[in-house]
Design a protein around this motif. Structure first.
Motif, PDB file in Angstrom:
ATOM      1  N   ASP A   1     -82.022  20.973  73.593  1.00 28.09           N
ATOM      2  CA  ASP A   1     -81.852  20.150  72.397  1.00 28.09           C
ATOM      3  C   ASP A   1     -80.452  20.306  71.841  1.00 28.09           C
ATOM      4  O   ASP A   1     -79.773  21.287  72.126  1.00 28.09           O
ATOM      5  CB  ASP A   1     -82.855  20.566  71.313  1.00 28.09           C
ATOM      6  N   PHE A   2     -80.071  19.348  71.010  1.00 28.20           N
ATOM      7  CA  PHE A   2     -78.800  19.441  70.310  1.00 28.20           C
ATOM      8  C   PHE A   2     -79.034  20.295  69.063  1.00 28.20           C
ATOM      9  O   PHE A   2     -79.311  19.792  67.987  1.00 28.20           O
ATOM     10  CB  PHE A   2     -78.268  18.064  69.911  1.00 28.20           C
TER      11      PHE A   2
ATOM     12  N   THR B   1     -71.162  10.455  74.695  1.00 28.03           N
ATOM     13  CA  THR B   1     -71.258  11.375  73.549  1.00 28.03           C
ATOM     14  C   THR B   1     -72.396  10.965  72.623  1.00 28.03           C
ATOM     15  O   THR B   1     -72.894   9.832  72.695  1.00 28.03           O
ATOM     16  CB  THR B   1     -69.934  11.401  72.752  1.00 28.03           C
ATOM     17  N   ILE B   2     -72.780  11.869  71.735  1.00 26.37           N
ATOM     18  CA  ILE B   2     -73.859  11.555  70.801  1.00 26.37           C
ATOM     19  C   ILE B   2     -73.438  10.472  69.807  1.00 26.37           C
ATOM     20  O   ILE B   2     -74.283   9.867  69.161  1.00 26.37           O
ATOM     21  CB  ILE B   2     -74.363  12.822  70.071  1.00 26.37           C
TER      22      ILE B   2
ATOM     23  N   LYS C   1     -79.527  15.806  78.450  1.00 27.94           N
ATOM     24  CA  LYS C   1     -78.726  16.311  77.335  1.00 27.94           C
ATOM     25  C   LYS C   1     -77.801  17.405  77.843  1.00 27.94           C
ATOM     26  O   LYS C   1     -78.232  18.284  78.588  1.00 27.94           O
ATOM     27  CB  LYS C   1     -79.627  16.876  76.243  1.00 27.94           C
TER      28      LYS C   1
ATOM     29  N   LEU D   1     -70.877  17.242  72.935  1.00 27.13           N
ATOM     30  CA  LEU D   1     -72.314  17.049  73.087  1.00 27.13           C
ATOM     31  C   LEU D   1     -72.579  15.609  73.499  1.00 27.13           C
ATOM     32  O   LEU D   1     -71.927  14.688  72.998  1.00 27.13           O
ATOM     33  CB  LEU D   1     -73.039  17.353  71.785  1.00 27.13           C
TER      34      LEU D   1
ATOM     35  N   ALA E   1     -74.057  19.909  76.951  1.00 19.86           N
ATOM     36  CA  ALA E   1     -72.966  20.394  76.113  1.00 19.86           C
ATOM     37  C   ALA E   1     -71.841  20.750  77.068  1.00 19.86           C
ATOM     38  O   ALA E   1     -71.977  21.657  77.890  1.00 19.86           O
ATOM     39  CB  ALA E   1     -73.397  21.607  75.300  1.00 19.86           C
TER      40      ALA E   1
END
Length: 164
Positions: free
Chosen positions: A59-60, A38-39, A8, A20, A10
């Motif tokens: 985490d997001f 991307t998410i 994960k 993200l 950013a």
């Protein structure tokens, strides 16, 4: 992005609009930029010239992925090179890299940030984002030196003789 292992991230850009997503740690560094899924499921390549940092996050979360002017409160305890990084926009950050120059990537540096309790675990900083990198110290195990010989241990023989 083939492969089952993903991290994960950013992606912080100079315009402060984060991206993200996920990266494959084996091949995320491309010749022209960083490949991110991307998410939303879109594969994008972010050019190095636009990137400030790629933060490997836990985490997001809604919490921001970037804090300005980050520094160690005290001398770090972890082994490595203690660096101060100056970005193109005047922002600064301190971090640690391994004391092994073979581990430095062609396109930038991967540093351990000063605040381990924050969202970021590691941060990749592209060379294009930097204006200066300064080594503040080398943190490591103390050097074990051989004990100094005592004054009488290895006295030269010319000093033992008495004058005639």
């Amino acid at each position: 992005m083939p492969g089952s292992t993903s991290k994960k991230v950013a992606a912080v850009r100079f315009d402060r609009e984060p991206v993200l997503g996920f990266i494959n740690p084996q091949n995320f560094l491309q010749p022209e930029g960083i490949e991110v899924l991307t998410i939303n499921g879109a594969a994008v390549e972010l050019p190095f010239a636009e990137m400030k940092a790629l933060c490997f996050i836990r985490d997001f979360e809604p919490a921001p992925a970037w804090k300005e002017n980050r520094a160690f409160a005290n001398r770090p305890k972890t082994e490595g090179l203690w660096l101060r990084i100056l970005f193109r926009d005047g922002d600064t950050m301190e971090g640690l890299i391994a004391n092994d120059l073979l581990g430095i990537e062609t396109h930038g540096l991967t540093v351990a940030p000063p605040d381990s309790g924050f969202q970021n675990q590691r941060i990749f900083v592209p060379r294009a984002a930097l204006t200066r990198v300064q080594v503040l110290g080398v943190v490591g195990r103390p050097v074990r030196r051989a004990p100094k010989p005592k004054a009488g241990d290895k006295q030269l023989s010319m000093f033992d003789s008495r004058p005639p």
